[in-house]
Design a protein around this motif. Structure first.
Motif, mmCIF file in Angstrom:
data_model
loop_
_atom_site.group_PDB
_atom_site.id
_atom_site.type_symbol
_atom_site.label_atom_id
_atom_site.label_comp_id
_atom_site.label_asym_id
_atom_site.label_seq_id
_atom_site.Cartn_x
_atom_site.Cartn_y
_atom_site.Cartn_z
ATOM 1 N N ASP A 212 8.247 9.615 -3.191
ATOM 2 C CA ASP A 212 6.748 9.142 -2.261
ATOM 3 C C ASP A 212 6.341 8.468 -1.193
ATOM 4 O O ASP A 212 6.183 8.646 -0.379
ATOM 5 C CB ASP A 212 5.236 8.810 -3.436
ATOM 6 N N HIS A 213 7.872 8.045 -0.331
ATOM 7 C CA HIS A 213 7.720 7.379 0.341
ATOM 8 C C HIS A 213 7.905 7.824 1.418
ATOM 9 O O HIS A 213 8.828 8.782 1.415
ATOM 10 C CB HIS A 213 8.658 5.946 -0.098
ATOM 11 N N LEU A 214 7.360 7.734 2.812
ATOM 12 C CA LEU A 214 7.667 8.063 3.518
ATOM 13 C C LEU A 214 8.852 8.724 4.422
ATOM 14 O O LEU A 214 9.149 9.436 4.158
ATOM 15 C CB LEU A 214 6.507 8.639 4.586
ATOM 16 N N PRO B 192 1.990 -2.491 12.311
ATOM 17 C CA PRO B 192 1.202 -2.086 11.393
ATOM 18 C C PRO B 192 0.612 -0.598 10.609
ATOM 19 O O PRO B 192 0.427 0.389 11.574
ATOM 20 C CB PRO B 192 -0.458 -2.845 12.271
ATOM 21 N N HIS B 193 0.061 -0.485 9.598
ATOM 22 C CA HIS B 193 -0.422 0.774 9.235
ATOM 23 C C HIS B 193 -1.741 1.269 9.775
ATOM 24 O O HIS B 193 -3.154 1.170 9.425
ATOM 25 C CB HIS B 193 0.297 1.310 8.433
ATOM 26 N N GLY B 194 -1.917 2.750 10.228
ATOM 27 C CA GLY B 194 -2.799 3.432 10.523
ATOM 28 C C GLY B 194 -4.186 2.523 11.051
ATOM 29 O O GLY B 194 -5.235 2.356 11.308
ATOM 30 N N ARG B 195 -3.298 1.926 12.671
ATOM 31 C CA ARG B 195 -3.483 1.397 13.863
ATOM 32 C C ARG B 195 -3.365 1.551 14.730
ATOM 33 O O ARG B 195 -4.016 1.352 15.498
ATOM 34 C CB ARG B 195 -2.808 -0.289 13.920
ATOM 35 N N GLY B 196 -2.775 3.068 15.052
ATOM 36 C CA GLY B 196 -2.644 4.002 16.079
ATOM 37 C C GLY B 196 -1.485 3.216 17.282
ATOM 38 O O GLY B 196 -1.388 3.373 18.739
ATOM 39 N N LEU B 197 -0.658 2.622 16.607
ATOM 40 C CA LEU B 197 1.029 2.357 16.937
ATOM 41 C C LEU B 197 1.791 2.468 16.427
ATOM 42 O O LEU B 197 2.962 2.322 16.329
ATOM 43 C CB LEU B 197 1.194 0.448 16.454
ATOM 44 N N GLY B 198 1.469 4.590 15.940
ATOM 45 C CA GLY B 198 2.945 4.964 16.045
ATOM 46 C C GLY B 198 3.608 4.314 14.402
ATOM 47 O O GLY B 198 4.914 5.140 14.630
ATOM 48 N N SER B 199 2.822 4.341 13.266
ATOM 49 C CA SER B 199 3.799 3.499 11.875
ATOM 50 C C SER B 199 4.597 4.999 11.196
ATOM 51 O O SER B 199 4.890 5.394 10.825
ATOM 52 C CB SER B 199 3.277 2.444 11.274
ATOM 53 N N SER B 200 3.022 6.068 11.543
ATOM 54 C CA SER B 200 3.881 7.063 10.482
ATOM 55 C C SER B 200 4.823 7.840 11.914
ATOM 56 O O SER B 200 6.202 8.504 11.044
ATOM 57 C CB SER B 200 2.982 8.015 10.142
ATOM 58 N N ALA B 201 4.800 8.062 12.255
ATOM 59 C CA ALA B 201 6.243 8.381 13.583
ATOM 60 C C ALA B 201 7.476 7.525 13.270
ATOM 61 O O ALA B 201 8.796 8.889 12.813
ATOM 62 C CB ALA B 201 5.327 9.264 14.806
ATOM 63 N N THR C 260 0.563 -1.057 0.222
ATOM 64 C CA THR C 260 -0.285 0.147 0.072
ATOM 65 C C THR C 260 0.895 1.142 0.014
ATOM 66 O O THR C 260 0.298 2.591 -0.551
ATOM 67 C CB THR C 260 -1.267 0.291 1.039
ATOM 68 N N VAL C 261 1.728 1.584 0.024
ATOM 69 C CA VAL C 261 2.697 2.572 0.274
ATOM 70 C C VAL C 261 3.541 3.393 -0.269
ATOM 71 O O VAL C 261 3.619 2.618 -1.769
ATOM 72 C CB VAL C 261 3.943 2.450 1.707
ATOM 73 N N PRO C 262 3.477 4.372 -0.839
ATOM 74 C CA PRO C 262 3.838 4.749 -2.092
ATOM 75 C C PRO C 262 5.105 4.466 -2.670
ATOM 76 O O PRO C 262 5.922 4.136 -1.189
ATOM 77 C CB PRO C 262 3.410 6.451 -1.757
ATOM 78 N N ALA D 69 -7.217 6.369 9.723
ATOM 79 C CA ALA D 69 -6.216 7.678 9.849
ATOM 80 C C ALA D 69 -6.172 8.236 11.149
ATOM 81 O O ALA D 69 -7.530 8.643 11.359
ATOM 82 C CB ALA D 69 -6.219 8.174 8.236
ATOM 83 N N THR D 70 -5.214 8.642 11.464
ATOM 84 C CA THR D 70 -5.334 9.440 12.525
ATOM 85 C C THR D 70 -5.721 10.776 12.099
ATOM 86 O O THR D 70 -6.594 11.506 12.753
ATOM 87 C CB THR D 70 -4.326 9.324 12.801
ATOM 88 N N ARG D 71 -5.177 11.060 11.043
ATOM 89 C CA ARG D 71 -6.345 12.201 10.592
ATOM 90 C C ARG D 71 -8.101 11.758 11.104
ATOM 91 O O ARG D 71 -8.751 12.950 11.734
ATOM 92 C CB ARG D 71 -5.434 12.294 9.163
HETATM 93 N N1 ADP Z 1 6.622 2.543 7.595
HETATM 94 C C1 ADP Z 1 6.041 3.847 6.221
HETATM 95 N N2 ADP Z 1 6.528 3.898 5.295
HETATM 96 C C2 ADP Z 1 5.207 4.580 4.592
HETATM 97 N N3 ADP Z 1 4.507 5.280 5.007
HETATM 98 C C3 ADP Z 1 4.330 4.933 6.367
HETATM 99 C C4 ADP Z 1 4.829 4.102 6.744
HETATM 100 N N4 ADP Z 1 4.530 3.485 8.249
HETATM 101 C C5 ADP Z 1 3.584 4.751 7.920
HETATM 102 N N5 ADP Z 1 3.375 5.148 6.934
HETATM 103 C C6 ADP Z 1 2.027 6.017 5.867
HETATM 104 O O1 ADP Z 1 1.206 6.506 6.815
HETATM 105 C C7 ADP Z 1 0.196 6.148 7.377
HETATM 106 C C8 ADP Z 1 -0.530 5.777 7.912
HETATM 107 O O2 ADP Z 1 -0.121 6.775 9.149
HETATM 108 P P1 ADP Z 1 -1.444 7.174 10.534
HETATM 109 O O3 ADP Z 1 -3.108 7.388 9.985
HETATM 110 O O4 ADP Z 1 -1.257 8.691 11.422
HETATM 111 O O5 ADP Z 1 -1.481 5.574 11.368
HETATM 112 P P2 ADP Z 1 -0.978 5.274 12.479
HETATM 113 O O6 ADP Z 1 -1.178 5.020 13.501
HETATM 114 O O7 ADP Z 1 -0.615 4.097 12.028
HETATM 115 O O8 ADP Z 1 1.428 6.604 12.491
HETATM 116 C C9 ADP Z 1 0.287 4.978 6.370
HETATM 117 O O9 ADP Z 1 -0.686 5.207 5.494
HETATM 118 C C10 ADP Z 1 0.902 5.587 5.429
HETATM 119 O O10 ADP Z 1 0.713 6.043 4.407
#
Ligand code: ADP
Ligand SMILES: N[C@@H](CCOP(=O)(O)O)C(=O)O
Length: 320
Positions: free
Chosen positions: A62-64, A92-101, A56-58, A200-202
């Protein structure tokens, strides 16, 4: 600033923010990690992802993580280069476990590992930049430092005061974040209940009201203070210390199943909260197997996770 190392490896932990009453303030790092390897190249950027988010990630620029490496290099005036990123994700993404941070911190740490004066991207700078990116400091602090952390923004900086990524790109200085580690009992383990679908956290922030009743603020002030004691080992206080009236009641609108699980677990005496912005539910402690199995039958992926006490680590790309 020069690029002096062309190959780095960063390991970052998942985090659970808020822990009930500590909205946008408390974070706890968990034993679940993403590992990224970044190589500076003379060719176009390429990304390879395995594990969570692989489908799913770009990709590419565009990769974060790539975007965060670039923001780090830009912040210190280092040249931009082609990047080869390989990521193995467990969070896991978008689950509230801080993946984006975790992803943003991983990219900024990778930038630190590549430059001639790494102190220009020390932990404090990375926390400020990651907070500007995320809009809140709680996950980023715990990802960087490990253990439990308490963060605060300067007077006057709130949801609308945090400088965002666009402002950073335009040269605005980020807000200086306050942070302190919080003592965590040596035997603390958590149990997380992860649902199949993300929120999504947003979205989970968009349902929060602009103001809350004074009584609710007072309710949370006492609980947030109790949380410090509960994390430090007063498990007898954990149920009361994880009660919240600032964000969870409002988030029920977008997280109905998660709130139902929180209420059910709390009725059994377990200190259950929404992890971060949800939809994962976290219990500060162990959960009896019968209750775990009942939740699993309801579609929740239940896992016992210890506390990561190390935080983000940076090394050579060929280390494991
Ligand atoms: N390891 C990663 N690599 C690339 N993109 C990521 C990664 N982790 C999170 N993201 C991006 O951040 C989004 C999730 O962020 P967010 O809604 O804040 O949820 P979370 O609670 O997991 O931080 C993902 O859908 C993805 O677009
Ligand atoms: N304090 C934030 C925490 C968001 O954490 P995440 O893991 O869901 O991104 C909030 O509650 O919005």
């Amino acid at each position: 600033m020069r690029i002096v190392t062309d190959s780095v490896r960063v390991r970052v932990p998942a985090t659970s923010a808020n822990l009930g009453p500590g909205f946008d303030a408390f974070g706890l790092a968990l034993e679940l990690h993403d590992v990224v390897r970044v190589r500076a190249t003379a060719s176009a950027t390429r990304t390879h992802v395995t594990g969570e988010g692989a489908e799913t990630v770009p990709d590419g620029e565009d990769h974060l993580v790539v975007r965060a490496v670039r923001a780090g290099l830009e912040h210190v005036g280092a040249p931009q280069v082609g990047l080869e990123l390989s990521a193995h994700n467990q969070i896991p993404h978008g689950r509230g476990l801080g993946s984006s941070a975790a992803a943003v911190v991983a990219g900024l740490m990778a930038a630190r590992g590549m430059i001639s004066e790494p102190e220009a991207l020390d932990d404090a700078v990375i926390l400020d930049l990651a907070t500007a990116w995320e809009g809140h400091p709680d996950n980023a602090a715990a990802t960087i430092l490990g253990g439990a952390t308490l963060t605060w923004l300067p007077q006057g900086a709130g949801d609308h005061g945090v400088v965002g990524p666009q402002d950073l790109a335009a040269g605005a200085p980020p807000v200086r974040v306050g942070v302190t580690p919080v003592a965590v009992a040596a035997d603390l383990v958590t149990t997380v209940f992860i649902p199949a679908h993300p929120v999504a956290t947003r979205v989970a922030r968009s349902v929060l009201p602009p103001a809350v009743p004074h009584a609710d603020a007072a309710f949370n002030a006492a609980r947030a203070a109790l949380l410090l004691l509960a994390l430090g080992g007063r498990s007898d206080l954990a149920l009361e210390a994880t009660a919240d009236r600032l964000h969870q009641p409002y988030r029920g609108e977008v997280l109905p199943e998660s709130m139902e699980l929180v209420h059910w677990l709390r009725e059994q005496g377990l200190p259950a909260v929404i992890s971060g912005a949800g939809p994962t539910v976290l219990v500060l402690g162990t959960v009896p197997p019968t209750l775990r199995r009942a939740a699993e039958r309801g579609g929740w992926d239940a896992r016992a996770l210890g506390v990561d006490r190390v935080g983000a680590t940076l090394g050579q790309a060929d280390t494991r």
